[in-house]
Scaffold this motif. Sequence first.
Motif, mmCIF file in Angstrom:
data_model
loop_
_atom_site.group_PDB
_atom_site.id
_atom_site.type_symbol
_atom_site.label_atom_id
_atom_site.label_comp_id
_atom_site.label_asym_id
_atom_site.label_seq_id
_atom_site.Cartn_x
_atom_site.Cartn_y
_atom_site.Cartn_z
ATOM 1 N N ALA A 15 36.228 -10.109 23.982
ATOM 2 C CA ALA A 15 36.536 -11.356 24.685
ATOM 3 C C ALA A 15 37.553 -12.158 23.880
ATOM 4 C CB ALA A 15 35.265 -12.163 24.897
ATOM 5 N N GLN A 16 38.579 -12.638 24.556
ATOM 6 C CA GLN A 16 39.615 -13.426 23.894
ATOM 7 C C GLN A 16 39.283 -14.919 23.907
ATOM 8 O OE1 GLN A 16 42.197 -11.669 22.275
ATOM 9 N NE2 GLN A 16 40.720 -10.085 22.864
ATOM 10 N N LYS A 63 45.354 -15.200 12.922
ATOM 11 C CA LYS A 63 45.677 -13.882 12.378
ATOM 12 C C LYS A 63 44.743 -12.761 12.853
ATOM 13 C CE LYS A 63 47.978 -15.681 8.255
ATOM 14 N NZ LYS A 63 48.056 -15.666 6.775
ATOM 15 N N LEU A 64 43.870 -13.047 13.811
ATOM 16 C CA LEU A 64 43.024 -11.984 14.355
ATOM 17 C C LEU A 64 43.791 -11.244 15.442
ATOM 18 C CD1 LEU A 64 39.485 -13.632 14.657
ATOM 19 C CD2 LEU A 64 40.258 -11.960 12.967
ATOM 20 N N LYS A 65 43.718 -9.930 15.402
ATOM 21 C CA LYS A 65 44.410 -9.114 16.396
ATOM 22 C C LYS A 65 43.628 -9.083 17.706
ATOM 23 C CE LYS A 65 46.244 -6.151 12.723
ATOM 24 N NZ LYS A 65 46.226 -4.786 12.142
ATOM 25 N N VAL A 210 28.977 -17.464 16.934
ATOM 26 C CA VAL A 210 29.493 -17.643 15.577
ATOM 27 C C VAL A 210 30.898 -17.062 15.477
ATOM 28 C CG1 VAL A 210 28.334 -15.536 14.774
ATOM 29 C CG2 VAL A 210 29.059 -17.257 13.114
ATOM 30 N N SER A 211 31.812 -17.864 14.960
ATOM 31 C CA SER A 211 33.207 -17.459 14.843
ATOM 32 C C SER A 211 33.378 -16.348 13.818
ATOM 33 C CB SER A 211 34.063 -18.662 14.439
ATOM 34 O OG SER A 211 35.406 -18.270 14.246
ATOM 35 N N SER A 220 37.976 -14.007 6.940
ATOM 36 C CA SER A 220 37.279 -13.292 8.003
ATOM 37 C C SER A 220 35.859 -12.971 7.540
ATOM 38 C CB SER A 220 38.018 -11.990 8.340
ATOM 39 O OG SER A 220 37.310 -11.253 9.305
ATOM 40 N N LEU A 221 34.883 -13.408 8.323
ATOM 41 C CA LEU A 221 33.471 -13.166 8.003
ATOM 42 C C LEU A 221 32.840 -12.397 9.154
ATOM 43 C CD1 LEU A 221 32.563 -16.723 6.629
ATOM 44 C CD2 LEU A 221 33.100 -14.672 5.288
#
Length: 344
Positions: A15-16, A63-65, A210-211, A220-221
Amino acid sequence: MYITITAQKVKGNYAQSASAFVDYLEKENEGKPINELEHFFDQDREEISAMEVINKIDGNTAKLKKVEPKFYSITLNPSRRELQAIGNSPKTLKCYTREVMKAYAKAFNREINGRPVTVDDIQYYAKVEHQRTYKGNDAQIIENQPYATKILILKQEIRRIENGELIGNIKKLQRDMVRLEREAPHQLNGKRIVRGIPKPGPQSHIHIIVSRKDVSTRYSLSPGSKYKASDVEMNGKTVKRGFDRDTFYKNAEKTFDGLFGYNRNYVETYTARKTFLKNPKLYFSIITKLPTNEKALAFKLLEKAGVSTALLHIPTSKLQLTLKAINLLKKGIGKAIESGSIGI
């Protein structure tokens, strides 16, 4: 306690936007008066709007693809026994959620600015829900399905008779339908249990969005990391990486027990669930060797979840579980786990 962590997908792709998921979580509020609405909350605040949740989660994806998860869904599913222990209190569930998210942060083997990850680094929003509906993997739906199939066939026959395609006795077919509705093994308020109807009793649970990125959007977690917590050498430096799900699940369980003085039975534990999945024969053997009171409660919890435990009542000294017996018990417990009927 049955806990899941999943990356949200739409038609097979990540999901975007969190909007569809947030809309789904808002459905339970439809038609309720203002004083009965359940709002989103985070570690420090209450009554957070759905719009803020969407904006914050969607805006935290630097920066997430496109092929990477933007956010994850965590569900905390207390068993009926656990809910009874806390009086099914929304306030208590929120308190528990905030403690669980501290355990979530600690499960990351990462550092931010030279320090361990804390809950203050986690961008999350949570919501308490009070209803659950019957789904296709529930034992009640599965065991009612043969009756549902016969009823559907009768409805189709009646339709064809009404359209002049067949000759038959509609009243007799209708009587047969009434009989099948009555004979279905699982009923609720005098009606056959079907998909989509609300389950009875306390059904409260918590949804958490949660992001993937920390609150600064720099790190990035990912709880979906393929790496378990480990330290590796990269470019001559020791780098921490990974997320330890086992630690998170166990600590979430310990947190509940510690906060509320809950006396957890073996079949309710995460350890039991793992044992069941890896070595069902050992799982059943451990249950039969529990102290008398604990074993009796274990049987009771399994039977309430719809698992036949007749084979486990054989004296331990004579217990010889055949492969067929193990598979029967495994099938029943597997369904109970999937539907969250027992807290394992």
